[in-house]
Motif scaffolding. Sequence first.
Motif, PDB file in Angstrom:
ATOM      1  N   ALA A  53       0.828  -1.208   0.000  1.00 18.49           N
ATOM      2  CA  ALA A  53       0.000   0.000   0.000  1.00 18.49           C
ATOM      3  C   ALA A  53       0.864   1.260   0.000  1.00 18.49           C
ATOM      4  CB  ALA A  53      -0.933  -0.010   1.207  1.00 18.49           C
ATOM      5  N   TYR A  57      -4.943   2.399   5.033  1.00 24.67           N
ATOM      6  CA  TYR A  57      -6.145   2.799   5.763  1.00 24.67           C
ATOM      7  C   TYR A  57      -5.837   2.796   7.255  1.00 24.67           C
ATOM      8  CZ  TYR A  57      -7.033  -2.275   6.354  1.00 24.67           C
ATOM      9  OH  TYR A  57      -6.935  -3.612   6.647  1.00 24.67           O
ATOM     10  N   PRO A  71     -10.039   5.469   2.379  1.00 24.81           N
ATOM     11  CA  PRO A  71      -9.580   4.731   1.198  1.00 24.81           C
ATOM     12  C   PRO A  71      -8.103   4.359   1.322  1.00 24.81           C
ATOM     13  CG  PRO A  71     -10.737   6.750   0.584  1.00 24.81           C
ATOM     14  CD  PRO A  71     -10.462   6.843   2.045  1.00 24.81           C
ATOM     15  N   SER A  72      -7.700   3.337   0.591  1.00 21.82           N
ATOM     16  CA  SER A  72      -6.286   2.957   0.516  1.00 21.82           C
ATOM     17  C   SER A  72      -5.955   2.597  -0.922  1.00 21.82           C
ATOM     18  CB  SER A  72      -5.984   1.774   1.450  1.00 21.82           C
ATOM     19  OG  SER A  72      -6.752   0.637   1.088  1.00 21.82           O
ATOM     20  N   ILE A  73      -4.688   2.791  -1.295  1.00 24.38           N
ATOM     21  CA  ILE A  73      -4.231   2.511  -2.654  1.00 24.38           C
ATOM     22  C   ILE A  73      -2.958   1.672  -2.572  1.00 24.38           C
ATOM     23  CG2 ILE A  73      -3.386   3.502  -4.812  1.00 24.38           C
ATOM     24  CD1 ILE A  73      -5.077   5.953  -4.264  1.00 24.38           C
ATOM     25  N   SER A  74      -2.888   0.655  -3.392  1.00 25.04           N
ATOM     26  CA  SER A  74      -1.733  -0.244  -3.377  1.00 25.04           C
ATOM     27  C   SER A  74      -1.344  -0.625  -4.790  1.00 25.04           C
ATOM     28  CB  SER A  74      -2.054  -1.515  -2.579  1.00 25.04           C
ATOM     29  OG  SER A  74      -3.061  -2.274  -3.241  1.00 25.04           O
ATOM     30  N   ARG A 182      -7.674  -5.935  -2.010  1.00 24.13           N
ATOM     31  CA  ARG A 182      -6.909  -5.346  -3.118  1.00 24.13           C
ATOM     32  C   ARG A 182      -6.127  -6.391  -3.903  1.00 24.13           C
ATOM     33  NH1 ARG A 182      -5.237  -1.585   1.188  1.00 24.13           N
ATOM     34  NH2 ARG A 182      -3.260  -2.713   1.109  1.00 24.13           N
ATOM     35  N   PHE A 188      -2.438  -0.981 -10.044  1.00 21.47           N
ATOM     36  CA  PHE A 188      -2.779  -0.088  -8.938  1.00 21.47           C
ATOM     37  C   PHE A 188      -4.239  -0.306  -8.565  1.00 21.47           C
ATOM     38  CE2 PHE A 188       0.725   2.038 -11.122  1.00 21.47           C
ATOM     39  CZ  PHE A 188       1.595   2.227 -10.055  1.00 21.47           C
ATOM     40  N   GLU A 190      -7.488   0.487  -5.634  1.00 19.10           N
ATOM     41  CA  GLU A 190      -8.038   1.286  -4.532  1.00 19.10           C
ATOM     42  C   GLU A 190      -9.076   0.470  -3.767  1.00 19.10           C
ATOM     43  OE1 GLU A 190     -10.618   5.375  -3.609  1.00 19.10           O
ATOM     44  OE2 GLU A 190     -10.165   4.790  -5.685  1.00 19.10           O
ATOM     45  N   ARG A 192     -12.151   0.957  -1.394  1.00 17.65           N
ATOM     46  CA  ARG A 192     -13.099   1.983  -0.990  1.00 17.65           C
ATOM     47  C   ARG A 192     -13.614   1.703   0.421  1.00 17.65           C
ATOM     48  NH1 ARG A 192     -15.149   4.985  -5.244  1.00 17.65           N
ATOM     49  NH2 ARG A 192     -14.454   4.316  -7.317  1.00 17.65           N
ATOM     50  N   ALA A 202     -12.722  -3.292  -3.472  1.00 16.56           N
ATOM     51  CA  ALA A 202     -11.563  -2.790  -4.202  1.00 16.56           C
ATOM     52  C   ALA A 202     -11.840  -2.818  -5.697  1.00 16.56           C
ATOM     53  CB  ALA A 202     -10.321  -3.613  -3.878  1.00 16.56           C
ATOM     54  N   GLN A 204      -9.628  -1.847  -9.630  1.00 11.25           N
ATOM     55  CA  GLN A 204      -8.380  -1.444 -10.280  1.00 11.25           C
ATOM     56  C   GLN A 204      -8.485  -0.014 -10.801  1.00 11.25           C
ATOM     57  OE1 GLN A 204      -7.329  -3.742 -13.807  1.00 11.25           O
ATOM     58  NE2 GLN A 204      -5.214  -3.863 -13.102  1.00 11.25           N
TER      59      GLN A 204
END
Length: 204
Positions: A53, A57, A71-74, A182, A188, A190, A192, A202, A204
């Motif tokens: 990530a 989060y 939210p988180s993004i990895s 994820r 990549f 996200e 939610r 999650a 893409q």
Amino acid sequence: VVRRPSSSVRRLSSVVRRPLTPDTRHLTPLSHPDGRADKMPPPITATACANIAFIKYGGNRSGGDNLPLNPSISTTMSGCVTTTTVALLSGGSDEIVLGGSPAEPKAYERTVRYLDRIRRIACRSDAARVTSSNSFPTGCGIASSASGFAALATASAAAYGLRADARALSRLARLGSGSAARSLFGGFVELRPGLRHEESYAEQ
């Protein structure tokens, strides 16, 4: 990717079609050629990749469903793969093998709790043998729980006869580990947040 014991390999999109939620009223078991929904299926093998990530989060909401607060993004690591096989048993208790050895008590209990949720959704009580291994060292700083529960969600849902699309599988994986949601996607991704189970998934 989901694999059956034969040489055929089916992509995730061909296995999962109907949204999956904890409310069993929205689920239909997969039908079998002989019309029996309770026929013991062959073992199901699924693979998933770990992720790292960039934006994490900061904790979960109360309620036990791993609903993230933000939210988180990895990014998905294609070289770090977990392979998990789920085989239903005609009797006995769950058997969990991780990395070639019987699971330690804490890992065993966590896996069985997750299988219990799948069984309640599927309205089945069959015990299962879960065999899982990583292509990377466990405990090396790469969160194997993400790829582990993503693969387990995919394999167990198919083994217990549940239809689900990729978004629904992401929600299902999140129940085992927040970051696992994820690991069902490449590139990549996200995750939610949401106030309810159906709102957090999650993509893409």
